[in-house]
Design a protein around this motif. Structure first.
Motif, PDB file in Angstrom:
ATOM      1  N   GLU A  94      -9.711 -18.457 -39.709  1.00  0.00           N
ATOM      2  CA  GLU A  94      -8.930 -17.967 -38.566  1.00  0.00           C
ATOM      3  C   GLU A  94      -9.796 -17.298 -37.507  1.00  0.00           C
ATOM      4  OE1 GLU A  94      -5.598 -15.694 -40.099  1.00  0.00           O
ATOM      5  OE2 GLU A  94      -4.999 -17.372 -41.385  1.00  0.00           O
ATOM      6  N   ASN A  95     -11.056 -17.092 -37.811  1.00  0.00           N
ATOM      7  CA  ASN A  95     -11.983 -16.513 -36.840  1.00  0.00           C
ATOM      8  C   ASN A  95     -13.070 -17.499 -36.431  1.00  0.00           C
ATOM      9  OD1 ASN A  95     -11.257 -13.595 -36.297  1.00  0.00           O
ATOM     10  ND2 ASN A  95     -11.029 -13.758 -38.507  1.00  0.00           N
ATOM     11  N   CYS A  96     -12.771 -18.792 -36.550  1.00  0.00           N
ATOM     12  CA  CYS A  96     -13.723 -19.813 -36.102  1.00  0.00           C
ATOM     13  C   CYS A  96     -13.805 -19.785 -34.570  1.00  0.00           C
ATOM     14  CB  CYS A  96     -13.306 -21.192 -36.613  1.00  0.00           C
ATOM     15  SG  CYS A  96     -11.923 -21.946 -35.733  1.00  0.00           S
ATOM     16  N   ALA A 140     -10.699 -21.132 -32.667  1.00  0.00           N
ATOM     17  CA  ALA A 140      -9.551 -20.222 -32.794  1.00  0.00           C
ATOM     18  C   ALA A 140      -9.717 -19.021 -31.865  1.00  0.00           C
ATOM     19  CB  ALA A 140      -9.402 -19.762 -34.241  1.00  0.00           C
ATOM     20  N   ILE A 141     -10.899 -18.456 -31.847  1.00  0.00           N
ATOM     21  CA  ILE A 141     -11.159 -17.293 -30.983  1.00  0.00           C
ATOM     22  C   ILE A 141     -11.008 -17.683 -29.510  1.00  0.00           C
ATOM     23  CG2 ILE A 141     -12.947 -15.655 -30.240  1.00  0.00           C
ATOM     24  CD1 ILE A 141     -11.733 -15.090 -33.045  1.00  0.00           C
ATOM     25  N   THR A 142     -11.467 -18.870 -29.154  1.00  0.00           N
ATOM     26  CA  THR A 142     -11.392 -19.327 -27.767  1.00  0.00           C
ATOM     27  C   THR A 142      -9.951 -19.525 -27.300  1.00  0.00           C
ATOM     28  OG1 THR A 142     -13.540 -20.421 -27.979  1.00  0.00           O
ATOM     29  CG2 THR A 142     -12.116 -21.165 -26.178  1.00  0.00           C
ATOM     30  N   LYS A 200      -9.210 -17.554 -45.623  1.00  0.00           N
ATOM     31  CA  LYS A 200      -8.307 -17.501 -44.473  1.00  0.00           C
ATOM     32  C   LYS A 200      -8.960 -16.771 -43.302  1.00  0.00           C
ATOM     33  CE  LYS A 200      -3.742 -17.434 -46.693  1.00  0.00           C
ATOM     34  NZ  LYS A 200      -2.522 -16.617 -46.845  1.00  0.00           N
ATOM     35  N   ASN A 201      -9.559 -15.622 -43.577  1.00  0.00           N
ATOM     36  CA  ASN A 201     -10.192 -14.832 -42.533  1.00  0.00           C
ATOM     37  C   ASN A 201     -11.324 -15.601 -41.859  1.00  0.00           C
ATOM     38  OD1 ASN A 201     -10.563 -12.219 -41.110  1.00  0.00           O
ATOM     39  ND2 ASN A 201     -12.548 -12.284 -42.154  1.00  0.00           N
ATOM     40  N   ALA A 202     -12.133 -16.268 -42.658  1.00  0.00           N
ATOM     41  CA  ALA A 202     -13.240 -17.046 -42.090  1.00  0.00           C
ATOM     42  C   ALA A 202     -12.701 -18.129 -41.157  1.00  0.00           C
ATOM     43  CB  ALA A 202     -14.076 -17.667 -43.204  1.00  0.00           C
ATOM     44  N   LYS A 221      -7.090 -18.263 -28.779  1.00  0.00           N
ATOM     45  CA  LYS A 221      -6.111 -17.317 -29.329  1.00  0.00           C
ATOM     46  C   LYS A 221      -5.144 -16.709 -28.322  1.00  0.00           C
ATOM     47  CE  LYS A 221      -8.896 -13.145 -29.228  1.00  0.00           C
ATOM     48  NZ  LYS A 221      -9.396 -12.033 -29.969  1.00  0.00           N
ATOM     49  N   MET A 268     -12.049 -24.808 -38.149  1.00  0.00           N
ATOM     50  CA  MET A 268     -11.683 -23.954 -39.282  1.00  0.00           C
ATOM     51  C   MET A 268     -12.332 -24.440 -40.570  1.00  0.00           C
ATOM     52  SD  MET A 268      -7.624 -23.080 -38.780  1.00  0.00           S
ATOM     53  CE  MET A 268      -7.607 -21.873 -40.112  1.00  0.00           C
ATOM     54  N   TYR A 317      -9.429 -27.639 -33.440  1.00  0.00           N
ATOM     55  CA  TYR A 317      -9.068 -26.341 -34.010  1.00  0.00           C
ATOM     56  C   TYR A 317      -9.200 -26.390 -35.533  1.00  0.00           C
ATOM     57  CZ  TYR A 317      -6.563 -21.851 -34.052  1.00  0.00           C
ATOM     58  OH  TYR A 317      -6.213 -20.532 -34.196  1.00  0.00           O
TER      59      TYR A 317
END
Length: 134
Positions: free
Chosen positions: A114-116, A119-121, A110-112, A123, A54, A50
């Motif tokens: 947190e949307n790796c 993370a998406i998988t 942070k946005n980049a 969440k 990131m 994770y």
């Protein structure tokens, strides 16, 4: 193309081989689940992946936007749950001190991260607590 191969070595250990590079990782069951805890467990690798994802995505973002990225570290605490046994929570402390990013850039970073992809998988299945130092 196959990404990796995993072989059971016995005694609750596996050998994971990255097909393209030949790099190997040995896993061991954790002490709290009948193992020796002598190396990463499979759930340790998931937790570590994770933060690694990131930092990688942040690196790509910085490269694409010509943002200087000199320092990035993460400390991960994995919390296991039961019924069924699973990763219930990740506590990730990210340290980006020394990069000199302004507030606007920090928000983009942070946005980049947190949307790796990892993370998406995860969440909807794992609680994640993130803290940042800039």
């Amino acid at each position: 193309m196959t990404t990796s191969r995993v072989s059971y070595l016995g005694d609750l250990r596996t050998k994971c081989t990255h097909v393209k590079s030949g790099t190997e990782i040995i896993t061991d069951a954790p002490v709290d689940n009948n193992g020796k805890g002598s190396t990463f467990s499979p759930t340790d690798l998931a937790a570590t992946s994770y933060a690694s994802c990131m930092l990688t995505i942040i690196g790509i973002f910085c490269n694409n936007h010509e943002i200087d990225f000199k320092h990035g570290e993460a400390e991960i605490t994995k919390v296991m749950g039961s019924g069924p046994r699973r990763i219930s929570k990740l506590i990730i402390h990210l340290n980006f001190e020394g990069n000199g990013w302004d507030h606007k850039t920090q928000l983009k970073i942070k946005n980049a991260g947190e949307n790796c992809p990892v993370a998406i998988t995860l969440k909807d299945n794992v609680e994640v607590e993130l803290t940042y130092m800039f």
